[in-house]
Design a protein around this motif. Sequence first.
Motif, PDB file in Angstrom:
ATOM      1  N   HIS A 251      32.986  45.690  41.419  1.00  0.00           N
ATOM      2  CA  HIS A 251      33.795  44.664  40.775  1.00  0.00           C
ATOM      3  C   HIS A 251      32.915  43.808  39.873  1.00  0.00           C
ATOM      4  O   HIS A 251      31.784  43.481  40.225  1.00  0.00           O
ATOM      5  CB  HIS A 251      34.442  43.741  41.813  1.00  0.00           C
ATOM      6  N   ASP A 252      33.423  43.451  38.716  1.00  0.00           N
ATOM      7  CA  ASP A 252      32.714  42.473  37.900  1.00  0.00           C
ATOM      8  C   ASP A 252      32.698  41.121  38.607  1.00  0.00           C
ATOM      9  O   ASP A 252      31.800  40.311  38.403  1.00  0.00           O
ATOM     10  CB  ASP A 252      33.383  42.327  36.535  1.00  0.00           C
ATOM     11  N   LEU A 253      33.684  40.887  39.465  1.00  0.00           N
ATOM     12  CA  LEU A 253      33.790  39.627  40.193  1.00  0.00           C
ATOM     13  C   LEU A 253      33.483  39.881  41.659  1.00  0.00           C
ATOM     14  O   LEU A 253      33.938  40.866  42.233  1.00  0.00           O
ATOM     15  CB  LEU A 253      35.197  39.041  40.034  1.00  0.00           C
ATOM     16  N   SER A 254      32.724  39.003  42.277  1.00  0.00           N
ATOM     17  CA  SER A 254      32.432  39.132  43.701  1.00  0.00           C
ATOM     18  C   SER A 254      32.360  37.754  44.338  1.00  0.00           C
ATOM     19  O   SER A 254      32.073  36.761  43.677  1.00  0.00           O
ATOM     20  CB  SER A 254      31.110  39.880  43.929  1.00  0.00           C
ATOM     21  N   ILE A 255      32.662  37.700  45.645  1.00  0.00           N
ATOM     22  CA  ILE A 255      32.519  36.467  46.416  1.00  0.00           C
ATOM     23  C   ILE A 255      31.130  36.497  47.043  1.00  0.00           C
ATOM     24  O   ILE A 255      30.806  37.400  47.821  1.00  0.00           O
ATOM     25  CB  ILE A 255      33.605  36.354  47.495  1.00  0.00           C
ATOM     26  N   THR A 256      30.294  35.532  46.691  1.00  0.00           N
ATOM     27  CA  THR A 256      28.886  35.561  47.086  1.00  0.00           C
ATOM     28  C   THR A 256      28.576  34.694  48.307  1.00  0.00           C
ATOM     29  O   THR A 256      27.484  34.810  48.874  1.00  0.00           O
ATOM     30  CB  THR A 256      27.991  35.124  45.917  1.00  0.00           C
ATOM     31  N   SER A 257      29.484  33.825  48.717  1.00  0.00           N
ATOM     32  CA  SER A 257      29.248  33.002  49.907  1.00  0.00           C
ATOM     33  C   SER A 257      29.340  33.876  51.158  1.00  0.00           C
ATOM     34  O   SER A 257      29.976  34.935  51.153  1.00  0.00           O
ATOM     35  CB  SER A 257      30.247  31.848  49.976  1.00  0.00           C
ATOM     36  N   ILE A 258      28.691  33.427  52.248  1.00  0.00           N
ATOM     37  CA  ILE A 258      28.642  34.227  53.467  1.00  0.00           C
ATOM     38  C   ILE A 258      30.042  34.383  54.070  1.00  0.00           C
ATOM     39  O   ILE A 258      30.936  33.569  53.823  1.00  0.00           O
ATOM     40  CB  ILE A 258      27.690  33.606  54.500  1.00  0.00           C
ATOM     41  N   ASN A 259      30.216  35.435  54.866  1.00  0.00           N
ATOM     42  CA  ASN A 259      31.535  35.692  55.437  1.00  0.00           C
ATOM     43  C   ASN A 259      31.543  35.665  56.967  1.00  0.00           C
ATOM     44  O   ASN A 259      32.541  36.030  57.582  1.00  0.00           O
ATOM     45  CB  ASN A 259      32.078  37.031  54.943  1.00  0.00           C
ATOM     46  N   THR A 260      30.440  35.231  57.589  1.00  0.00           N
ATOM     47  CA  THR A 260      30.401  35.089  59.045  1.00  0.00           C
ATOM     48  C   THR A 260      29.955  33.670  59.381  1.00  0.00           C
ATOM     49  O   THR A 260      28.877  33.236  58.967  1.00  0.00           O
ATOM     50  CB  THR A 260      29.437  36.104  59.683  1.00  0.00           C
TER      51      THR A 260
ATOM     52  N   LYS B 164      41.055  35.762  48.623  1.00  0.00           N
ATOM     53  CA  LYS B 164      41.050  36.458  47.331  1.00  0.00           C
ATOM     54  C   LYS B 164      40.502  35.527  46.256  1.00  0.00           C
ATOM     55  O   LYS B 164      40.870  34.353  46.191  1.00  0.00           O
ATOM     56  CB  LYS B 164      42.461  36.897  46.947  1.00  0.00           C
ATOM     57  N   ALA B 165      39.606  36.061  45.422  1.00  0.00           N
ATOM     58  CA  ALA B 165      39.104  35.334  44.252  1.00  0.00           C
ATOM     59  C   ALA B 165      39.619  36.040  43.013  1.00  0.00           C
ATOM     60  O   ALA B 165      39.674  37.271  42.965  1.00  0.00           O
ATOM     61  CB  ALA B 165      37.578  35.304  44.246  1.00  0.00           C
ATOM     62  N   THR B 166      39.984  35.279  41.991  1.00  0.00           N
ATOM     63  CA  THR B 166      40.542  35.892  40.785  1.00  0.00           C
ATOM     64  C   THR B 166      40.168  35.095  39.543  1.00  0.00           C
ATOM     65  O   THR B 166      40.021  33.877  39.593  1.00  0.00           O
ATOM     66  CB  THR B 166      42.073  36.006  40.890  1.00  0.00           C
ATOM     67  N   THR B 167      40.000  35.829  38.446  1.00  0.00           N
ATOM     68  CA  THR B 167      39.820  35.197  37.135  1.00  0.00           C
ATOM     69  C   THR B 167      40.782  35.776  36.109  1.00  0.00           C
ATOM     70  O   THR B 167      40.713  35.442  34.937  1.00  0.00           O
ATOM     71  CB  THR B 167      38.381  35.395  36.622  1.00  0.00           C
ATOM     72  N   GLY B 168      41.657  36.673  36.530  1.00  0.00           N
ATOM     73  CA  GLY B 168      42.591  37.302  35.589  1.00  0.00           C
ATOM     74  C   GLY B 168      43.441  38.343  36.267  1.00  0.00           C
ATOM     75  O   GLY B 168      43.501  38.422  37.500  1.00  0.00           O
ATOM     76  N   ASN B 169      44.088  39.198  35.465  1.00  0.00           N
ATOM     77  CA  ASN B 169      45.050  40.152  35.994  1.00  0.00           C
ATOM     78  C   ASN B 169      44.488  41.549  36.223  1.00  0.00           C
ATOM     79  O   ASN B 169      45.035  42.310  37.018  1.00  0.00           O
ATOM     80  CB  ASN B 169      46.263  40.259  35.063  1.00  0.00           C
ATOM     81  N   SER B 170      43.433  41.928  35.523  1.00  0.00           N
ATOM     82  CA  SER B 170      42.923  43.288  35.667  1.00  0.00           C
ATOM     83  C   SER B 170      42.162  43.443  36.987  1.00  0.00           C
ATOM     84  O   SER B 170      41.733  42.470  37.605  1.00  0.00           O
ATOM     85  CB  SER B 170      42.012  43.653  34.493  1.00  0.00           C
ATOM     86  N   ASP B 171      42.013  44.711  37.413  1.00  0.00           N
ATOM     87  CA  ASP B 171      41.420  44.990  38.722  1.00  0.00           C
ATOM     88  C   ASP B 171      40.002  44.466  38.855  1.00  0.00           C
ATOM     89  O   ASP B 171      39.580  44.042  39.931  1.00  0.00           O
ATOM     90  CB  ASP B 171      41.431  46.500  38.984  1.00  0.00           C
ATOM     91  N   ASP B 172      39.214  44.497  37.777  1.00  0.00           N
ATOM     92  CA  ASP B 172      37.830  44.065  37.874  1.00  0.00           C
ATOM     93  C   ASP B 172      37.691  42.545  37.870  1.00  0.00           C
ATOM     94  O   ASP B 172      36.593  42.021  37.931  1.00  0.00           O
ATOM     95  CB  ASP B 172      36.986  44.673  36.752  1.00  0.00           C
ATOM     96  N   LYS B 173      38.799  41.833  37.800  1.00  0.00           N
ATOM     97  CA  LYS B 173      38.769  40.369  37.827  1.00  0.00           C
ATOM     98  C   LYS B 173      39.354  39.819  39.120  1.00  0.00           C
ATOM     99  O   LYS B 173      39.676  38.636  39.222  1.00  0.00           O
ATOM    100  CB  LYS B 173      39.514  39.803  36.611  1.00  0.00           C
TER     101      LYS B 173
END
Length: 272
Positions: free
Chosen positions: A147-156, A218-227
């Motif tokens: 993904h061009d977009l990713s969530i970088t904060s920890i998840n545990t 969910k994180a989003t910056t737009g409508n396409s899959d890579d966002k």
Amino acid sequence: MNTFNRFIVTTLLVLFASQAFATSPTITKIERINVNTILVTLDQGIKPVSHFDVPIEGRFYILLYTSATYYLGSSSISIARTPTAVNPNDNGFATQWQWEEPALTATDNDGLSEITINLNAYSSDFENDIGHSSRDYTSTLNLIWQHDLSITSINTLDTNEGANLEHTLIASDTAATFSIIENTSGLFSLSDTNNTLTFNGTNTDYESTTKSYTVKIKATTGNSDDKNTEQTITANLVDLNDETPTAITLTGDRTIAENTRTGTELGTLSAT
């Protein structure tokens, strides 16, 4: 030899030299760039062959297969796909071409990380600027795309039982907005600023059957899959020494004769 003849001879020599030293286009890379798009990169520009009586429509002929299964085509039949040029020049030549591939859904459903791809652009479909066609290409296609977009904060997260916890969400793009898409326990919420996740753990108890809770973000910056991208966050309860013993009891004979030796067992203590 007059000037006109010299011009003709020179032109023919230049044309002959260009034909002699020019090479056919070669595919250098095939990659998956999102959920259902495959991108082909060549070492030089190509474009669909122009026919006098047929509209220009260049096609790639594709096979997608593993050792046991054909996901596109068969051992004897390839499937035609009409790609789209990426940033073509003024004459229509492009070094990159892409197309939407529905067969990737089946590879994802089967959990594949890679697959063999065979691609051919016949001379009747594509050519470079002097008429050479591209060549047949067989390689391993990596089906894992980033993904061009990713969530970088920890998840545990670790949090004390019976306590609330705040967690700051961070994405690779600061313009991303967050939302909760799965919250089975109902104990998670987002702040008005949209990037602070709160775990409402006031009534949680490590001694209960549930010792961890999850939420999907969910994180989003737009409508396409890579966002768009998702992350599951887990909050694990930390056990505290916060239980007061009650109902202390002593079981046993509870009688002892005089002059009994020190250390003689009198009974057993227990508590709730």
